[in-house]
Structure formats: structure tokens, C-alpha cells
Design a protein around this motif. Structure first.
Motif, PDB file in Angstrom:
ATOM      1  N   GLU A   1       0.844  -1.199   0.000  1.00 47.72           N
ATOM      2  CA  GLU A   1       0.000   0.000   0.000  1.00 47.72           C
ATOM      3  C   GLU A   1       0.875   1.243   0.000  1.00 47.72           C
ATOM      4  O   GLU A   1       1.883   1.302   0.696  1.00 47.72           O
ATOM      5  N   SER A   2       0.481   2.235  -0.789  1.00 46.96           N
ATOM      6  CA  SER A   2       1.258   3.472  -0.889  1.00 46.96           C
ATOM      7  C   SER A   2       0.729   4.489   0.116  1.00 46.96           C
ATOM      8  O   SER A   2      -0.368   5.006  -0.046  1.00 46.96           O
ATOM      9  N   SER A   3       1.507   4.756   1.135  1.00 44.42           N
ATOM     10  CA  SER A   3       1.109   5.759   2.125  1.00 44.42           C
ATOM     11  C   SER A   3       1.235   7.157   1.518  1.00 44.42           C
ATOM     12  O   SER A   3       1.893   7.347   0.489  1.00 44.42           O
ATOM     13  N   HIS A   4       0.612   8.117   2.182  1.00 38.17           N
ATOM     14  CA  HIS A   4       0.706   9.520   1.778  1.00 38.17           C
ATOM     15  C   HIS A   4       2.182   9.941   1.732  1.00 38.17           C
ATOM     16  O   HIS A   4       2.641  10.565   0.769  1.00 38.17           O
ATOM     17  N   ALA A   5       2.952   9.549   2.752  1.00 37.25           N
ATOM     18  CA  ALA A   5       4.371   9.940   2.843  1.00 37.25           C
ATOM     19  C   ALA A   5       5.188   9.319   1.713  1.00 37.25           C
ATOM     20  O   ALA A   5       6.025   9.991   1.097  1.00 37.25           O
ATOM     21  N   LEU A   6       4.947   8.029   1.432  1.00 36.82           N
ATOM     22  CA  LEU A   6       5.683   7.347   0.355  1.00 36.82           C
ATOM     23  C   LEU A   6       5.368   7.986  -0.987  1.00 36.82           C
ATOM     24  O   LEU A   6       6.266   8.247  -1.796  1.00 36.82           O
ATOM     25  N   TYR A   7       4.081   8.274  -1.229  1.00 34.85           N
ATOM     26  CA  TYR A   7       3.667   8.898  -2.483  1.00 34.85           C
ATOM     27  C   TYR A   7       4.354  10.257  -2.656  1.00 34.85           C
ATOM     28  O   TYR A   7       4.857  10.572  -3.736  1.00 34.85           O
ATOM     29  N   PHE A   8       4.390  11.049  -1.591  1.00 32.79           N
ATOM     30  CA  PHE A   8       5.012  12.380  -1.678  1.00 32.79           C
ATOM     31  C   PHE A   8       6.507  12.281  -1.927  1.00 32.79           C
ATOM     32  O   PHE A   8       7.088  13.105  -2.648  1.00 32.79           O
ATOM     33  N   ASN A   9       7.139  11.285  -1.357  1.00 31.61           N
ATOM     34  CA  ASN A   9       8.566  11.074  -1.588  1.00 31.61           C
ATOM     35  C   ASN A   9       8.806  10.723  -3.061  1.00 31.61           C
ATOM     36  O   ASN A   9       9.716  11.262  -3.707  1.00 31.61           O
ATOM     37  N   GLN A  10       7.975   9.852  -3.600  1.00 34.93           N
ATOM     38  CA  GLN A  10       8.126   9.424  -4.991  1.00 34.93           C
ATOM     39  C   GLN A  10       7.818  10.550  -5.977  1.00 34.93           C
ATOM     40  O   GLN A  10       8.544  10.752  -6.955  1.00 34.93           O
TER      41      GLN A  10
END
Length: 373
Positions: free
Chosen positions: A111-120
Motif C-alpha cells: 500500500e502506498s502511504s501519503h508519505a511514500l507517495y510524496f517522496n516518490q
């Protein structure tokens, strides 16, 4: 709603529970569910669509042709319309029960967390600003807990009743996976010597407006123009100069709208030429980016999850050369006790991360509003 909904639900559930390779779909504006079942597990994979000339069935191809995921063909040994299904249909299935296959591996989708998505997205925007690319697509996964195989058939039927203008599908291939979706995007269709494809990009919430009143920002107009330009370039490379172009127009898909340009080619093409066209069109900039090869490299580098068949293509093919292929969008992979919902959006150098996140949430709601109702 189909009159024999209970029989249809029982038939599809029987296919699923007994590991038949099968597919069920509703073409846009058809209001009719078609079902095909392969009566054994002797599955055929293919490299090129032209390998399947003269076949009747369904194709299921991954996003990344160079990944570990193969392109699969499911035969249509049993061919039924939903309205034809009755108790005899299930008895017919019972006479063909294949051997029980291996259980699919445990739920492993990331699952893509908000934090992971923003990093990517920050990494992608950084690359775009260095003028390495014009556009790249970032996707993410949202896990739906407590909704798995038991909900698959009901979710498909709800989508078919709610999204008449989409390509609604349920496809299950043993040891490969089960997917459900309601795609708004045609990759390529060919019938009676007419060939159609679309350029689809840009997303807004419909929010009770009528489509004629919707205004588009420059970023969205530019994004859609890139897809159109790419398609026209592919046509030129195939010496296809005579085509009718309609759009861009605002097109509704559930609770969202997109900018859409439709291309219609009237010159008849052989199956091998159609196959070559599919190979060059896929993956389009709407699901990958531009330049295509650089965008693909960046997706492989930055996305931590495996897209598998999300943003690939799928659809029925006929022995007479007719094909109806759609991009695997607004879709979910069905796991034993979860569903992994895939969503994505086009990122350019001007993208605002929070807005892009909101766009993926909007797209997710297209399915969630229906299957959770």
C-alpha cells in the motif's frame, strides 16, 4: 439490471471457486454482459497479438512487456451472454471441473502511504524539472481490507450496473490473478474495417456540473495534447494518414471527467498490422509518460510496488479479426481477503503534489462509491 442476476452470480462464483480460467465483460454502451470460460487450465501465453490470429477469446497483457509477467490468452470454450445463463449452465460447468490449482500466494501488495507517495512524486518532479522528461505517470495502491474473493462477483455486477459507458470486466486466470475494473479508455478496437483509439488525459471532479461548463487548466490541456501527439506520431510511423479526429471534448467517467480525443481510421487493416499498432501504442503516455522509454525507466526506478497488469491492456478478440482492447484502469486485483485498488496520475514539471494525490483519491472513488454501496 439483468433479470437472472442470481443465476449469473452463481455461475460466475462457480467459475471462480473451481479455478476455471474465465472472463466476463460489458462493452461500453452495450448493456450486455458476455462470458467466456476455458474448460481446462492449459493456458496459452503470447509475445505478439498476431500469434493469436484466428482465435476466439480474451487477452490479458501486463503494463511492462519486459517484466516477469506474461501476456495471456483465455479461450472461449463456453460462450454465453448473461441473459442465457440458467441452472443448466452450472451443470455444464460441473461436467468440466478442472483440477484444483495451487492457492495463490498470500496477500503481498504494497500500500502506498501519503508519505511514500510524496517522496516518490518529489523525485519525479525533480527529474522532470531537469528536462529529462515531459511527463511521467505515478501510480499507487490502496488496500481494501475485508473485501476479497467473496466480494469479487458482486463488485463486478455492481460496476456493470453503474458504469454503462465504461468497459467493465472480471477476469480470472489461475496462478496469475483475478482482476475487476471499469476502464474509461479504449486502447484499440477494430470492427467492420473501422479502427478506433482514444487519447485520454486530465481529470476533474464532476461535482454536479454539466460537461459543457467544465473549464480545463493549461497543464491538463497540455497533458492531453501530448497523448494525442503521440498517437498521431504512431499513425505516421505506420503510414496511416487518413483518419477522423474528434475532440478534445470533456468525457464523463463515473464521478470524474477527462479530456478525450477519438481517432477513427476507416481503412481496413489485417490482423498483423493491428497487432503492430497495438504494440506501438502500448503503453500510451496516458499510463506511462513521454519520452516513453525514459518514463518507463523512471517508473521502474521509483515505484516500489509491482504494477503487474494494472495499466496493461485486456479485452476480447474474434476469429474474424475484430478486437476490443482497453487499458486496464480503474481496476483492482482481488486477493483472498483484500482487494488492491490501483490508481495513477500524470506528473509534469508543474505538478503540485497535494493536487496529484487528491486526483488519485478521486479516481479511487469511481470504484469505491459503487462497490461499497
Amino acid at each position: 439490471m439483468v433479470e437472472n442476476r442470481n443465476e449469473l452470480s452463481s455461475f460466475l462464483s462457480c467459475c471462480l471457486q473451481n479455478n476455471f480460467p474465465f472472463f466476463a465483460y460489458q462493452l461500453p454502451k452495450s448493456g450486455m454482459i458476455q462470458i467466456g470460460v476455458q474448460t481446462d487450465q492449459d493456458l496459452k501465453d503470447y509475445q505478439l497479438l498476431s500469434d493469436l490470429e484466428g482465435e476466439n477469446g480474451f487477452v490479458f497483457s501486463p503494463f511492462d512487456a519486459e517484466s516477469k509477467h506474461k501476456s495471456w490468452f483465455v479461450r472461449r470454450d463456453i460462450n454465453l451472454q448473461a441473459s442465457e445463463i440458467n441452472s443448466d449452465s452450472i451443470q455444464l460447468l460441473e461436467s468440466y471441473y478442472p483440477e484444483k490449482g495451487e492457492k495463490l500466494p498470500a496477500d503481498v501488495s504494497l500500500e502506498s502511504s501519503h508519505a511514500l507517495y510524496f517522496n516518490q512524486i518529489s523525485k519525479m518532479i525533480n527529474d522532470l524539472k531537469q528536462f529529462k522528461l515531459e511527463k511521467v505517470i505515478l501510480s499507487r495502491i490502496q488496500i481494501l481490507e475485508g473485501m476479497g474473493m467473496d466480494c469479487a462477483v458482486e463488485s463486478f455486477l455492481k460496476l456493470s450496473e453503474s458504469y454503462d459507458s465504461a468497459f467493465v470486466f472480471l477476469v480470472s486466470i489461475p496462478k496469475v490473478g483475478t482482476w475487476i475494473g471499469a476502464s474509461p479508455e479504449t486502447l484499440l478496437s477494430s470492427k467492420n474495417n473501422a479502427v478506433e483509439t482514444v487519447a485520454l488525459a486530465g481529470t476533474q471532479k464532476l461535482a454536479g456540473r454539466i460537461t459543457d461548463q467544465i473549464k480545463w487548466e493549461q497543464k491538463e490541456v497540455h497533458e492531453q495534447a501530448l497523448v494525442s501527439s503521440y498517437i498521431e506520431n504512431v499513425f505516421r510511423n505506420h503510414n496511416l494518414t487518413k483518419y477522423e479526429r474528434t475532440g478534445p471534448v470533456t468525457s464523463q467517467a463515473g464521478n470524474v471527467v477527462h479530456l478525450k480525443t477519438t481517432y477513427l481510421l476507416s481503412n481496413g487493416m489485417g490482423f498483423s498490422q493491428l497487432s503492430n499498432l497495438v504494440q506501438d501504442l502500448h503503453p500510451t503516455p496516458a499510463v506511462c509518460g513521454l519520452p516513453k522509454n525514459k518514463a518507463l525507466e523512471l517508473i521502474r526506478e521509483i515505484e516500489e510496488h509491482d504494477r503487474e497488469y494494472y495499466a496493461g491492456y485486456l479485452g476480447p478478440i474474434e476469429s474474424n479479426g475484430s478486437i476490443s482492447l482497453f487499458v486496464n484502469l480503474r481496476s483492482m486485483k482481488v486477493l483472498e481477503n483484500q482487494m488492491a485498488l490501483f490508481v495513477g496520475g500524470g506528473i509534469t514539471a508543474d505538478s503540485i503534489p497535494e493536487k496529484e494525490w487528491e486526483e488519485t483519491c478521486l479516481k479511487a472513488q469511481t470504484l469505491l462509491n459503487v462497490i461499497r454501496s
